[in-house]
Enzyme design. Structure first.
Site, PDB file in Angstrom:
ATOM      1  CE1 TYR A 169      -4.245   1.561   0.229  1.00 34.78           C
ATOM      2  CE2 TYR A 169      -3.031   3.165   1.529  1.00 34.78           C
ATOM      3  CZ  TYR A 169      -4.149   2.805   0.811  1.00 34.78           C
ATOM      4  OH  TYR A 169      -5.179   3.702   0.679  1.00 34.78           O
TER       5      TYR A 169
ATOM      6  CE1 TYR B 159      -5.516   6.481  -1.644  1.00 33.34           C
ATOM      7  CE2 TYR B 159      -7.106   8.257  -1.803  1.00 33.34           C
ATOM      8  CZ  TYR B 159      -6.359   7.394  -1.045  1.00 33.34           C
ATOM      9  OH  TYR B 159      -6.461   7.444   0.329  1.00 33.34           O
TER      10      TYR B 159
END
Ligand code: ZN
Lengths: 140, 379
Positions: B280, B331
């Site tokens: 991440y 995103y």
């Protein structure tokens, strides 16, 4: 009205002890009456033992800069006129940590590990009352 | 070896980028239809629906109802969860548990957000009634910048080293036709990008995009009858630090080490077994922390680990964020990281496929450095 007005704390029974002490020039936090744990953030109960009993306890106001950042971008209009400004994570001598600002030196001179001491900035609220915001200055 | 009681059988995504006129729900719907087609399933076969509200979703914790109504699904198992970038992994874990206990047979995990179009700013202040905003501490970037500065002070980590994470993401995104950012990026470009919250620069920060992603979880047996090789869930882990200022090492996200260790243990694997990783990357520093937390290098050595970009490149010993990640693909708060993990296990990642990828680590983290989830995907 102070530009910081929109982000100033709203006083309540939970946090009044902190801000009353600040106005008197002292950094104070809650010490649990049951287990002795000194806590921050402000909370109605102890996160160690869950006791609701505590006393506001004066601290030395001394600490070190655990880390810091410099805002080059205004995320909030209340702080726009202060950009660029620093925000430091301060490790207090007695154990707790808090976010604050290092004052009295240029941003470029702030360092991780730097010893600091609390310093209060008086602010007039829109309601006419007076607050003192704890910030930190380099300690020799 | 490994837990292997559930698998991801379908992955779907909406268009990504700036999509005026779309909403969180319309993008979630688009992704759901894409995932159904990918898994070759009919809508009526879906009996579980787990969702994550987007930053532009007004429904909050009742998001699953709004999406269920729109999709015409009356599920036997449902709910919504909000753990930021850890949610995608956590929902797949919940789906896997539902499948393995028999509470549901086919669970769709769905996310959509029109963050770009709705103007989501990711600028809120943590801290409750005595908000960190009193001291000017706003937004998600600042928390990661606090961690970056301390890592730099303790271990000598540099902005250039962070830059290699951004350059790696962009290099991979250029091989991903679905990625939003595909223009070349050099280390010099990264260094020339403006400071946002020093020490983080613009190119250290993820994009803000509109889009949706859906993942379909079912039993490994059922997944075998689908059109793709199943991505079997070998291991799952979570870890969380709810007390941010209460922990001296909060800035270092200590829970992430526990989170990955739990997933490794369940999978019966160790870091050296991992062929490819989707870590991440809301900010570049996050990837450095994951490399240490996941045991790919020692504490403090992640900067040199990524330097030069070769080790983490597609031909390197640990290819990272092969689709471009939050920094360059889109995103989607980690949802696309899982989809890319599935693609790598299937062997369907095209030009960016890691040959013989048998095990993929996928991590997610969220909120004020509070939450983390990990999946180990395999064959
Ligand atoms: Zn106590």
């Amino acid at each position: 009205m102070d530009a910081l007005e929109p982000v100033l704390p709203v006083l309540s029974d939970d946090n009044r002890g902190f801000w009353d002490a600040a106005r008197a020039g002292t950094l104070a936090m809650q010490r649990c009456a049951a287990c002795g744990h000194l806590r921050y953030p402000i909370s109605p109960i102890c996160p160690r033992c869950l006791s609701p009993d505590f006393a506001w306890t004066p601290l030395s106001g001394r600490g070190t800069v655990l880390s810091f950042v410099i805002f080059e971008h205004a995320y909030n209009p209340a702080w726009a006129s202060r950009v660029p400004y620093n925000v430091a994570l301060v490790q207090l001598a007695e154990g707790p940590r808090m976010f604050s600002n290092v004052v009295g030196i240029p941003n470029e001179q702030v360092r991780v590990g730097m010893p600091v001491r609390v310093s209060f900035e008086p602010v007039q609220t829109a309601g006419g009352s007076e607050l003192a915001i704890p910030r930190f200055a380099p300690a020799g | 070896m490994g837990w292997r009681k559930a698998a991801i059988a379908g992955i779907g995504a909406s268009r990504q980028g700036k999509l005026p006129g779309e909403t969180a729900l319309s993008l979630a719907t688009e992704a759901f239809r894409d995932a159904l087609a990918d898994a070759d399933l009919q809508k009526d076969e879906v009996d579980g629906l787990l969702t994550m509200p987007g930053t532009s979703s007004p429904e909050g914790a009742k998001h699953y109802l709004a999406l269920g109504e729109r999709l015409g699904i009356n599920p036997s198992f449902t709910g919504s969860m909000a753990m930021g970038g850890a949610t995608a992994g956590a929902l797949v874990q919940l789906a896997a548990m539902a499948v393995s206990t028999g509470m549901a047979n086919v669970v769709a995990c769905v996310f959509g957000d029109a963050a770009r179009t709705a103007g989501s700013k990711f600028d809120s202040a943590a801290g409750g009634s005595d908000s960190w905003g009193i001291w000017g501490m706003f937004g998600n970037a600042a928390n990661s910048a606090i961690g970056a500065r301390r890592h730099m002070a303790l271990y000598g980590t540099t902005s250039e080293q962070l830059g290699w994470v951004a350059v790696n993401g962009r290099r991979n995104a250029r091989l991903n036709p679905a990625a939003v950012m595909r223009e070349p990026m050099t280390l010099a470009d990264h260094q020339a990008s403006r400071l946002i919250v020093d020490p983080l620069r613009l190119f250290d920060c993820c994009l803000i995009t509109d889009g949706g992603v859906a993942l379909i979880v079912t039993s490994p047996e059922r997944a075998l009858s689908g059109p793709h090789r199943p991505a079997v869930i070998w291991g799952m882990g979570q870890g969380h630090t709810a007390e941010n200022l209460g922990r001296e090492d909060w800035w270092y996200l200590p829970h992430q080490t526990d989170c990955v260790s739990r997933a490794y243990r369940m999978a019966g694997v160790s870091p050296k077994d991992i062929d490819v990783a989707q870590l991440y990357d809301n900010f570049t520093i996050a990837v450095l922390f994951w490399l240490e937390h996941a045991g790919f290098c020692k504490i403090g050595e992640s900067g040199p680990f990524v330097e030069g970009g070769l080790r983490i490149g597609l031909q390197g010993e640990l290819p990272l964020n092969t689709a471009g990640g939050n920094l360059s693909e889109s995103y989607m708060q980690g949802w696309l990281h899982i989809a890319e993990g599935v693609r790598q296990i299937r062997g369907e990642a095209g030009e960016r496929q890691i040959p013989d990828a048998e095990l993929c680590l996928v991590t997610g983290r969220g909120m004020t450095l509070n939450t983390a989830s990990t999946l180990v995907l395999g064959r």
